[in-house]
Write an enzyme that holds these catalytic residues in place. Structure first.
Site, PDB file in Angstrom:
ATOM      1  N   TRP A   1      -1.963   0.903   6.661  1.00  0.00           N
ATOM      2  CA  TRP A   1      -0.947  -0.106   6.331  1.00  0.00           C
ATOM      3  C   TRP A   1       0.429   0.342   6.822  1.00  0.00           C
ATOM      4  CZ3 TRP A   1      -1.433  -3.404   1.254  1.00  0.00           C
ATOM      5  CH2 TRP A   1      -2.688  -4.029   1.252  1.00  0.00           C
TER       6      TRP A   1
ATOM      7  N   LYS B   1      -3.545  -5.278  -4.261  1.00  0.00           N
ATOM      8  CA  LYS B   1      -4.990  -5.439  -4.427  1.00  0.00           C
ATOM      9  C   LYS B   1      -5.292  -5.683  -5.891  1.00  0.00           C
ATOM     10  CE  LYS B   1      -7.720  -1.856  -2.993  1.00  0.00           C
ATOM     11  NZ  LYS B   1      -8.506  -2.193  -1.807  1.00  0.00           N
TER      12      LYS B   1
ATOM     13  N   ASP C   1       0.922   8.451  -1.909  1.00  0.00           N
ATOM     14  CA  ASP C   1      -0.500   8.552  -2.270  1.00  0.00           C
ATOM     15  C   ASP C   1      -0.738   9.902  -2.933  1.00  0.00           C
ATOM     16  OD1 ASP C   1      -3.186   6.831  -1.058  1.00  0.00           O
ATOM     17  OD2 ASP C   1      -3.556   8.752  -2.062  1.00  0.00           O
TER      18      ASP C   1
ATOM     19  N   ASP D   1      -2.299  -1.042  -2.128  1.00  0.00           N
ATOM     20  CA  ASP D   1      -3.736  -1.123  -1.839  1.00  0.00           C
ATOM     21  C   ASP D   1      -4.437  -0.063  -2.688  1.00  0.00           C
ATOM     22  OD1 ASP D   1      -5.910  -2.168  -0.465  1.00  0.00           O
ATOM     23  OD2 ASP D   1      -5.735  -0.804   1.225  1.00  0.00           O
TER      24      ASP D   1
ATOM     25  N   ASP E   1       1.321  11.006  -7.648  1.00  0.00           N
ATOM     26  CA  ASP E   1       0.674   9.947  -8.423  1.00  0.00           C
ATOM     27  C   ASP E   1       1.732   8.893  -8.767  1.00  0.00           C
ATOM     28  OD1 ASP E   1      -0.484   8.339 -10.338  1.00  0.00           O
ATOM     29  OD2 ASP E   1      -1.539   9.989 -11.328  1.00  0.00           O
TER      30      ASP E   1
HETATM   31  C1  LIG Z   1      -8.133   1.843  -0.196  1.00  0.00           C
HETATM   32  S1  LIG Z   1      -7.165   3.304  -0.094  1.00  0.00           S
HETATM   33  C2  LIG Z   1      -5.732   2.752   0.771  1.00  0.00           C
HETATM   34  C3  LIG Z   1      -5.919   2.499   2.249  1.00  0.00           C
HETATM   35  C4  LIG Z   1      -4.599   2.263   2.950  1.00  0.00           C
HETATM   36  N1  LIG Z   1      -4.008   0.989   2.560  1.00  0.00           N
HETATM   37  C5  LIG Z   1      -4.712   2.274   4.440  1.00  0.00           C
HETATM   38  O1  LIG Z   1      -4.407   1.261   5.076  1.00  0.00           O
HETATM   39  O2  LIG Z   1      -5.089   3.293   5.030  1.00  0.00           O
HETATM   40  C6  LIG Z   1      -6.623   3.481  -1.754  1.00  0.00           C
HETATM   41  C7  LIG Z   1      -5.733   4.688  -2.010  1.00  0.00           C
HETATM   42  O3  LIG Z   1      -5.105   4.551  -3.293  1.00  0.00           O
HETATM   43  C8  LIG Z   1      -4.791   5.853  -3.736  1.00  0.00           C
HETATM   44  N2  LIG Z   1      -4.426   5.870  -5.156  1.00  0.00           N
HETATM   45  C9  LIG Z   1      -5.174   5.500  -6.214  1.00  0.00           C
HETATM   46  N3  LIG Z   1      -4.498   5.668  -7.372  1.00  0.00           N
HETATM   47  C10 LIG Z   1      -3.275   6.164  -7.035  1.00  0.00           C
HETATM   48  C11 LIG Z   1      -2.135   6.545  -7.780  1.00  0.00           C
HETATM   49  N4  LIG Z   1      -2.110   6.460  -9.129  1.00  0.00           N
HETATM   50  N5  LIG Z   1      -1.051   7.005  -7.123  1.00  0.00           N
HETATM   51  C12 LIG Z   1      -1.063   7.105  -5.768  1.00  0.00           C
HETATM   52  N6  LIG Z   1      -2.119   6.755  -5.003  1.00  0.00           N
HETATM   53  C13 LIG Z   1      -3.221   6.285  -5.621  1.00  0.00           C
HETATM   54  C14 LIG Z   1      -6.047   6.645  -3.414  1.00  0.00           C
HETATM   55  O4  LIG Z   1      -5.764   8.031  -3.360  1.00  0.00           O
HETATM   56  C15 LIG Z   1      -6.466   6.031  -2.063  1.00  0.00           C
HETATM   57  O5  LIG Z   1      -6.073   6.862  -0.997  1.00  0.00           O
END
Ligand SMILES: C[S@@+](CC[C@H](N)C(=O)[O-])C[C@H]1O[C@@H](n2cnc3c(N)ncnc32)[C@H](O)[C@@H]1O
Length: 195
Positions: free
Chosen positions: A53, A150, A70, A110, A86
Site C-alpha cells: 500500500w 479493512k 506495523d 489494512d 503496535d
Molecule cells: C494484510 S497485512 C497488510 C498488507 C499491506 N497493506 C500491504 O499492502 O503490503 C496486515 C498487517 O497488519 C499488521 N498489524 C496487525 N495488528 C497490528 C497492530 N496492532 N499494529 C500494527 N500493525 C498491525 C500485521 O502485522 C500485518 O503485517
C-alpha cells in the site's frame, strides 16, 4: 476463476509490477473507486507490512508526507517514513502525532490480526482494529479527510456501521475484486467528520 487461481493471478501481477504484496491491487481498486490519493496529502498507513500500500501511495503522493506503521519490520521505501510498533499502544499514537504535527488527510488501515483458524474470532479481532482506527481518526483527521479500513462482515459489523455513521457524514463499503480470496473481508470508506 477459483480462489487459488485468483491468488496466483494477483501474486504474478504483483511480482511483474514490482509490488511487495497482492494487497497493492486492493488499494489501487479502492482508489479508483473513491479517488482519495492526491499529490500533496498527509497519509498514514496502518498495518503496512510488507509495504504494497505504501508503494501504491508513493506513486501519487509527491509533495506530501507518508507514514507507515506495523508490528513487523519493513524494508524501507524511499520517500516514506516507517515506524515499527503496535498501533494500539499509546506510544505509537504519540509518534504518529509527532511525525505529522498537524491533521492527517488520509488514514488507511489494512490491519489484520494473526489468524487463529476460528473465523468468527478473527472477524471480531479485525473489527476491533477497525474501530480503533475510527476512534483515532476522530482526533487526528482533517475535517474533510478520508479513512479507509479493512473490516469483516458478520459479528459486530452493524455496530461499526452505526459508530461510523455517527462519526462521519459519508460512509460507503467496497470489496475489491482482488480481495475475493477472503469472502468476509470488505473495506469501509468514510469521509467528512461530523464536527
Ligand atoms: C494484510 S497485512 C497488510 C498488507 C499491506 N497493506 C500491504 O499492502 O503490503 C496486515 C498487517 O497488519 C499488521 N498489524 C496487525 N495488528 C497490528 C497492530 N496492532 N499494529 C500494527 N500493525 C498491525 C500485521 O502485522 C500485518 O503485517
Amino acid at each position: 476463476m477459483d480462489n487459488k487461481s485468483y491468488q496466483d493471478h494477483y501474486f504474478k501481477k504483483a511480482k511483474e509490477q514490482g509490488y511487495r504484496s497482492r494487497s497493492a491491487f486492493k488499494l489501487i481498486e479502492l482508489n479508483q473507486k473513491f479517488k482519495f490519493l492526491k499529490k500533496e496529502i498527509k497519509l498514514l498507513d496502518v498495518g503496512s507490512f510488507p509495504g504494497g500500500w505504501l508503494q501504491v501511495a508513493k506513486k501519487t503522493i509527491k509533495n506530501g508526507k507518508i507514514l507507515g506503521i506495523d508490528k513487523k519490520k519493513l524494508i524501507q521505501i524511499e520517500g516514506t517514513r516507517i515506524i515499527e510498533g503496535d498501533f494500539l499502544e499509546e506510544r505509537s499514537k504519540n509518534d504518529i502525532l509527532k511525525f505529522f504535527n498537524s491533521k492527517i488527510n488520509v488514514i488507511l488501515s489494512d490491519m489484520a490480526p494473526n489468524t487463529s483458524g476460528n473465523k468468527s474470532l478473527d472477524a471480531i479481532k479485525t473489527n476491533e482494529l477497525c474501530l480503533s482506527i475510527l476512534e483515532f481518526s476522530k482526533k487526528v483527521l482533517d475535517k474533510n479527510g478520508v479513512v479507509v479500513s479493512k473490516l469483516f462482515t458478520g459479528e459486530d459489523f452493524e455496530a461499526i456501521k452505526i459508530y461510523a455513521k455517527e462519526t462521519f457524514k459519508n460512509i460507503r463499503f467496497f470489496k475489491p475484486n482482488s480481495s475475493r480470496d477472503n469472502s468476509r473481508e470488505t473495506y469501509i470508506h468514510c469521509n467528512r467528520l461530523n464536527t
